[in-house]
Structure formats: C-alpha cells, structure tokens
Design a protein around this motif. Structure first.
Motif, PDB file in Angstrom:
ATOM      1  N   GLY A 156       1.391  -7.464  -4.416  1.00 16.90           N
ATOM      2  CA  GLY A 156       1.464  -8.915  -4.508  1.00 16.90           C
ATOM      3  C   GLY A 156       0.348  -9.547  -5.315  1.00 16.90           C
ATOM      4  O   GLY A 156       0.187 -10.763  -5.280  1.00 16.90           O
ATOM      5  N   THR A 157      -0.409  -8.736  -6.053  1.00 18.95           N
ATOM      6  CA  THR A 157      -1.484  -9.283  -6.877  1.00 18.95           C
ATOM      7  C   THR A 157      -0.931 -10.268  -7.902  1.00 18.95           C
ATOM      8  O   THR A 157      -1.513 -11.314  -8.140  1.00 18.95           O
ATOM      9  N   LEU A 158       0.203  -9.918  -8.502  1.00 19.15           N
ATOM     10  CA  LEU A 158       0.851 -10.813  -9.461  1.00 19.15           C
ATOM     11  C   LEU A 158       1.814 -11.723  -8.712  1.00 19.15           C
ATOM     12  O   LEU A 158       2.648 -11.259  -7.923  1.00 19.15           O
ATOM     13  N   ASP A 159       1.700 -13.015  -8.938  1.00 18.78           N
ATOM     14  CA  ASP A 159       2.491 -14.013  -8.214  1.00 18.78           C
ATOM     15  C   ASP A 159       3.995 -13.742  -8.177  1.00 18.78           C
ATOM     16  O   ASP A 159       4.619 -13.935  -7.138  1.00 18.78           O
ATOM     17  N   PRO A 160       4.634 -13.290  -9.284  1.00 23.92           N
ATOM     18  CA  PRO A 160       6.093 -13.104  -9.224  1.00 23.92           C
ATOM     19  C   PRO A 160       6.538 -12.070  -8.184  1.00 23.92           C
ATOM     20  O   PRO A 160       7.664 -12.111  -7.710  1.00 23.92           O
ATOM     21  N   TYR A 161       5.664 -11.126  -7.821  1.00 25.34           N
ATOM     22  CA  TYR A 161       6.044 -10.082  -6.874  1.00 25.34           C
ATOM     23  C   TYR A 161       5.701 -10.427  -5.426  1.00 25.34           C
ATOM     24  O   TYR A 161       6.238  -9.828  -4.504  1.00 25.34           O
ATOM     25  N   ARG A 162       4.807 -11.369  -5.221  1.00 23.75           N
ATOM     26  CA  ARG A 162       4.337 -11.707  -3.869  1.00 23.75           C
ATOM     27  C   ARG A 162       5.476 -12.041  -2.899  1.00 23.75           C
ATOM     28  O   ARG A 162       5.482 -11.542  -1.770  1.00 23.75           O
ATOM     29  N   PRO A 163       6.490 -12.820  -3.289  1.00 23.80           N
ATOM     30  CA  PRO A 163       7.563 -13.150  -2.342  1.00 23.80           C
ATOM     31  C   PRO A 163       8.395 -11.927  -1.905  1.00 23.80           C
ATOM     32  O   PRO A 163       9.115 -11.992  -0.917  1.00 23.80           O
ATOM     33  N   GLY A 170       0.810  -1.212   0.000  1.00 24.77           N
ATOM     34  CA  GLY A 170       0.000   0.000   0.000  1.00 24.77           C
ATOM     35  C   GLY A 170       0.839   1.257   0.000  1.00 24.77           C
ATOM     36  O   GLY A 170       2.056   1.221   0.247  1.00 24.77           O
ATOM     37  N   GLU A 171       0.191   2.385  -0.231  1.00 27.02           N
ATOM     38  CA  GLU A 171       0.872   3.670  -0.398  1.00 27.02           C
ATOM     39  C   GLU A 171       1.727   4.073   0.797  1.00 27.02           C
ATOM     40  O   GLU A 171       2.846   4.515   0.642  1.00 27.02           O
ATOM     41  N   GLU A 172       1.249   3.940   1.981  1.00 28.97           N
ATOM     42  CA  GLU A 172       2.000   4.340   3.171  1.00 28.97           C
ATOM     43  C   GLU A 172       2.721   3.157   3.826  1.00 28.97           C
ATOM     44  O   GLU A 172       3.139   3.246   4.970  1.00 28.97           O
ATOM     45  N   GLN A 173       2.878   2.071   3.104  1.00 28.88           N
ATOM     46  CA  GLN A 173       3.516   0.859   3.613  1.00 28.88           C
ATOM     47  C   GLN A 173       4.963   0.779   3.124  1.00 28.88           C
ATOM     48  O   GLN A 173       5.329   1.410   2.136  1.00 28.88           O
ATOM     49  N   ALA A 199       0.608   4.713  -4.416  1.00 31.80           N
ATOM     50  CA  ALA A 199      -0.141   3.459  -4.296  1.00 31.80           C
ATOM     51  C   ALA A 199       0.242   2.496  -5.415  1.00 31.80           C
ATOM     52  O   ALA A 199       0.692   2.921  -6.487  1.00 31.80           O
ATOM     53  N   PRO A 200       0.074   1.195  -5.184  1.00 33.70           N
ATOM     54  CA  PRO A 200       0.290   0.235  -6.270  1.00 33.70           C
ATOM     55  C   PRO A 200      -0.540   0.612  -7.499  1.00 33.70           C
ATOM     56  O   PRO A 200      -1.684   1.040  -7.386  1.00 33.70           O
ATOM     57  N   GLY A 201       0.091   0.476  -8.649  1.00 35.49           N
ATOM     58  CA  GLY A 201      -0.545   0.855  -9.911  1.00 35.49           C
ATOM     59  C   GLY A 201      -0.043   2.190 -10.426  1.00 35.49           C
ATOM     60  O   GLY A 201      -0.222   2.517 -11.591  1.00 35.49           O
ATOM     61  N   ALA A 202       0.611   2.972  -9.573  1.00 31.91           N
ATOM     62  CA  ALA A 202       1.141   4.279  -9.972  1.00 31.91           C
ATOM     63  C   ALA A 202       2.631   4.161 -10.278  1.00 31.91           C
ATOM     64  O   ALA A 202       3.214   3.093 -10.164  1.00 31.91           O
TER      65      ALA A 202
END
Length: 157
Positions: free
Chosen positions: A146-153, A66-69, A121-124
């Motif tokens: 982490g919506t896309l599996d390659p980035y989740r880890p 998230g944006e502030e994370q 935020a994610p997407g920007a």
C-alpha cells in the motif's frame, strides 16, 4: 555559401541535429524498445500479461502488506470465446477458480480474490499459474504493498 556563412550556419545545424537526436532517443526509450518491452517496470500497468487459450490475463499482480500476509490478486481476465470458460489461478499452496462469461471480462478490482499468502515480500516477483481446459501458463507477477496510493484500497484486511 562562403566559409564565414558556413561557420555561422554550423551551430544551428548541429543544434537541430542534437535536438532531433534527443527526440528520437527519447521516443525510443519511452516506447519500451530499450528495456525489452514487457519488462518495463516504469510503466503504469506493472502486472504480467499472458494468454492461455481464449483467455487473456492483463496486468496481473498481487497486493499485500507483507510476505506471509494475505494477498489480493489484481488485474483483468478477458474471454474472447463464444462460451463461458473456467480459469484457475494458483500459487504454491492454493488455488481459486472463476468463470469468465463468453465475450466477457472479470476485473479483480471488483471481484475480490485473495490468496492466503503472497509467497514473496513486496518489491519481489512471485509465480502464479493460470489454467483452463485449453492449457496453463505461468505468470511472474509483481508483489506490491500500500505504499503507492492506487494499491492501498486493495490491501486485504
């Protein structure tokens, strides 16, 4: 060739031209020429590519929930010089410095580098700055989650 033979040959010729035209149009679009090359968000490596002095920054992006994370930097830094070089990666409120060995590389997939916040935020896209003794460069990097599996880890804890 008489008129009847030409009429029968015409659909085949037109079909061949259409097939060839479709092939070249597809090749043109896939090459990135239609989108300006570096701004092709449909490519596999979506991060920003820049160079500063002897350092190449490849496919740099941020992964966050998230944006502030907290946000983890991903990408690769390559030093094509014959001496180690320090590089500082910074955003609007913090920076981190790494040393890239001579003729070496640093992959952020194995060298965990986390910023306090993503900035957007994610997407920007958000701006990072890369600085060495040879200058600095701004990167406009995508922020992903982490919506896309390659980035989740790579999501920071």
């Amino acid at each position: 060739m008489n008129t009847a033979e030409a009429a029968q040959a015409s659909p085949t010729v037109n079909r061949s031209r259409s097939t060839a035209g479709a092939f070249f149009l597809t090749a043109f679009l896939l090459s990135g020429c239609a989108t300006g090359g570096g701004d092709n968000w449909n490519s596999t490596a979506v991060g920003d590519d820049e160079s500063v002095g002897r350092v190449d920054l490849r496919s740099v992006l941020l992964v966050t929930s998230g944006e502030e994370q907290p946000a983890r930097v991903l990408g690769t830094l390559e030093n094509d010089g014959d001496q180690p070089i320090d590089i500082t990666i910074s955003d609007s409120d913090e920076d981190t410095t790494l040393t890239i060995p001579a003729q070496g590389r640093v992959g952020f997939d194995t060298v965990e580098t986390v910023l306090r916040t993503a900035g957007d935020a994610p997407g920007a896209r958000t701006t990072l700055t890369a600085s060495t003794s040879e200058g600095d460069v701004s990167l406009l990097v995508p922020v992903v989650d982490g919506t896309l599996d390659p980035y989740r880890p790579y999501l920071p804890e």
